[in-house]
Motif scaffolding. Structure first.
Motif, PDB file in Angstrom:
ATOM      1  N   MET A   1      40.689  51.701  41.560  1.00 35.32           N
ATOM      2  CA  MET A   1      41.087  51.455  40.131  1.00 35.32           C
ATOM      3  C   MET A   1      39.855  50.853  39.316  1.00 35.32           C
ATOM      4  SD  MET A   1      44.639  49.734  38.778  1.00 35.32           S
ATOM      5  CE  MET A   1      45.733  51.095  38.603  1.00 35.32           C
ATOM      6  N   TYR A   3      38.801  48.850  36.106  1.00 31.56           N
ATOM      7  CA  TYR A   3      39.263  47.748  35.304  1.00 31.56           C
ATOM      8  C   TYR A   3      38.054  47.230  34.369  1.00 31.56           C
ATOM      9  CZ  TYR A   3      42.446  46.852  38.920  1.00 31.56           C
ATOM     10  OH  TYR A   3      43.467  46.741  40.035  1.00 31.56           O
ATOM     11  N   ASP A  85      41.256  46.658  44.006  1.00 32.42           N
ATOM     12  CA  ASP A  85      42.588  46.381  43.532  1.00 32.42           C
ATOM     13  C   ASP A  85      42.500  45.083  42.597  1.00 32.42           C
ATOM     14  OD1 ASP A  85      42.053  44.076  45.073  1.00 32.42           O
ATOM     15  OD2 ASP A  85      43.151  45.095  46.735  1.00 32.42           O
ATOM     16  N   LEU A  86      43.282  44.450  41.946  1.00 31.61           N
ATOM     17  CA  LEU A  86      43.231  43.453  40.824  1.00 31.61           C
ATOM     18  C   LEU A  86      42.515  42.138  41.556  1.00 31.61           C
ATOM     19  CD1 LEU A  86      43.861  42.344  38.262  1.00 31.61           C
ATOM     20  CD2 LEU A  86      45.961  41.323  38.911  1.00 31.61           C
ATOM     21  N   LEU A  90      39.487  40.368  40.047  1.00 27.33           N
ATOM     22  CA  LEU A  90      39.664  39.171  39.493  1.00 27.33           C
ATOM     23  C   LEU A  90      38.118  38.449  39.985  1.00 27.33           C
ATOM     24  CD1 LEU A  90      43.273  38.207  39.672  1.00 27.33           C
ATOM     25  CD2 LEU A  90      41.874  38.673  37.689  1.00 27.33           C
ATOM     26  N   PRO A 108      43.501  46.608  33.589  1.00 26.58           N
ATOM     27  CA  PRO A 108      43.414  47.968  34.239  1.00 26.58           C
ATOM     28  C   PRO A 108      43.282  49.230  33.110  1.00 26.58           C
ATOM     29  CG  PRO A 108      45.537  47.131  34.487  1.00 26.58           C
ATOM     30  CD  PRO A 108      44.782  46.387  33.765  1.00 26.58           C
TER      31      PRO A 108
END
Lengths: 114, 411
Positions: A1, A3, A85-86, A90, A108
């Motif tokens: 994904m 971001y 992923d997040l 991060l 996102p």
């Protein structure tokens, strides 16, 4: 994904605090992300007094000098990354040198539905 | 073949004991909280008919996981005919290995679920409700009562948190060893809140909801295996030591019995031994925190033959250390109660009144109960009555209310 990591900072302090990162450090970090294969784009921005804001209302364009809103902290740069992923996003965000003096907002990317 | 009644009874048991494990696994397999919840309920629904026809499967849990997964893929496939964006998801799900449902994997799923529900990217006020809802199957209404919020507020927090997990792609995983310590604090806080919800239900008649406390202890043990951090040991010790008094905490009529008046022969010696051993281990590490200190205090109580024999000086000392780490008025209140035992009711009352005079704990019924009790001991009956009345206004637990009413009538 994908971001977008938006780096916000009080521009008047960005380069003047003991913790402030030098360009060389920012460059090195961007290269390390590039090397990891997660980087899509990253840039630093010139100060907000160089900004011009565009609006179109009823087909008419209007221009104003300055950013879209006066805020205490200004957008100073961004990273567009492709992360699993997040958590991974991060982790990239926490390493951005300017995070030591400002804040990094991680958002996102929404895929447009054709 | 099985009768409807047998199947129903079996499903009720499975739901009570296994529904959270099944849900946790379905979330991993399907990658979506709401989809998993829907799939699980559908699986239970199908089981009513299928188990009557085919008999109860050898592993009901595995059957329900696998049925839930197939139903979810099925309904996604139907939706995919109208919505192309779903097609990719269906493909991804179908390519997954057949549901892995061995016990170890299932325990990991529960841990994944709790770490996801306690992810620091979620609002702090959403982490606990989400965990209680998803991991412990509390209803939104129960959570709302526990946190003195409206059910609508709690429901909204849960919905927002789930949406963020999905849209920002918060991963469904146990953090790496490097990340674990910083992720652990919020998990411990949530587990202890779950324990307390079970240990002293926030309102209503049931003073203890053993299953919830057991659930919290089980989660604590699971964490202990994964990460024997001193604070994990400390929290587990604290829960075990508190649970050890469960039998003595209420009498045959379900009425509340205070620590001082408990029949200590009813305390569970096995839990005390295990709790004390864990406290030792945590304190020896020199890296203990607030849970280990609270457990150490509970251990001093647990080892005393009676209230009079308790080492109150040691307890006041431990509260002093605790207060340095965690300067909360509730810690101060508990310290005041210990102080009253060490130095007399007058000293304790002065400490309680100092907290209230600062405007803190005004709405905390135990602060007013403590004040009332100390006033009573000092013969200040008017003030005792006034403080008990205030405590009564603030408590909703049936047994606690009756306890205060008894005290009032005895004045």
């Amino acid at each position: 994904m994908k971001y977008l990591c938006l780096v916000y900072c009080d521009e008047s302090l960005l380069h003047s605090l003991p913790e402030s990162p030098a360009d060389a450090e920012c460059m090195a970090y961007a290269e390390s992300i590039q090397g990891s294969g997660r980087m899509l784009a990253a840039e630093a921005l010139k100060p907000v007094q160089t900004a011009t804001t565009v609006r179109v209302r009823g087909g008419q364009m209007s221009l104003t000098d300055g950013p879209f809103a006066e805020t205490k902290e200004q957008l100073a740069g961004f990273y567009l990354v492709d992360a699993r992923d997040l958590n991974e996003a991060l982790n990239i965000a926490r390493g951005i040198p300017a995070a030591r003096v400002g804040s990094v907002e991680v958002r996102p990317i929404r895929e447009l539905q054709p | 073949m099985a009768t409807l009644a047998t199947v129903r009874a079996q499903l009720e048991t499975v739901y009570r004991q296994e529904s959270r494990r099944i849900l946790a696994t379905l979330i991993r397999l399907l990658g979506d909280f709401d989809l998993a919840e829907e799939a699980m309920h559908e699986a239970f629904f199908i089981a009513v008919e299928r188990w009557q026809r085919d008999g109860i499967p050898a592993s009901p849990r595995a059957w329900l996981v696998s049925t839930g997964r197939f139903k979810a893929i099925d309904s996604l496939r139907r939706r995919a005919r109208f919505d192309r964006s779903q097609a990719q998801l269906v493909q991804a799900l179908e390519s997954l290995e057949e549901a892995q449902v061995n016990d170890e994997e299932l325990e990991d799923d529960r841990l994944r679920l709790i770490f996801t529900c306690c992810h620091p990217a979620l609002a702090a006020d959403a982490q606990v409700p989400l965990t209680l809802r998803e991991v412990c199957d509390l209803t939104t209404e129960e959570i709302a009562r526990a946190f003195l919020q409206s059910p609508a507020t709690i429901a909204q927090r849960i919905v927002r948190a789930k949406a963020k997990i999905r849209d920002a792609r918060i991963p469904y995983q146990v953090p790496s060893l490097a990340e674990l310590p910083e992720r652990l604090d919020s998990v411990l806080r949530v587990i202890y809140l779950v324990f307390n919800e079970g240990y002293s239900a926030s309102s209503g008649e049931s003073l203890m909801r053993h299953d919830l406390s057991d659930e919290a202890i089980r989660l604590g043990r699971l964490l202990q295996q994964l990460l024997p951090d001193p604070e994990v040991l400390g929290l587990l010790a604290l829960m075990l030591l508190q649970a050890s008094r469960q039998q003595a905490r209420s009498d045959a009529q379900g009425e509340l019995v205070l620590l001082d008046e408990q029949d200590r022969r009813l305390w569970n010696r096995e839990l005390i031994a295990e709790g004390c051993q864990l406290v030792q281990q945590a304190l020896r590490s020199q890296q203990f925190g607030v849970y280990s200190l609270q457990a150490a205090i509970a251990a001093v109580h647990a080892q005393a033959a009676s209230a009079e024999d308790t080492d109150w000086a040691e307890i006041v000392g431990l509260y002093d250390v605790l207060w340095q780490r965690w300067p909360s008025p509730v810690v101060e209140l508990n310290r005041a109660a210990a102080l009253a035992r060490r130095d007399g009711a007058q000293a304790g009352l002065a400490a309680v009144e100092a907290i209230l005079a600062r405007g803190q704990l005004q709405d905390y019924h135990l602060a007013h109960s403590a004040r009332a009790e100390l006033c009573r001991q000092l013969g200040l009956l008017g003030q005792a009555r006034e403080a008990y009345c205030r405590a009564l206004e603030l408590t909703r637990q049936g047994p606690e209310r009756r306890f205060i009413e008894r005290r009032l009538s005895e004045l």
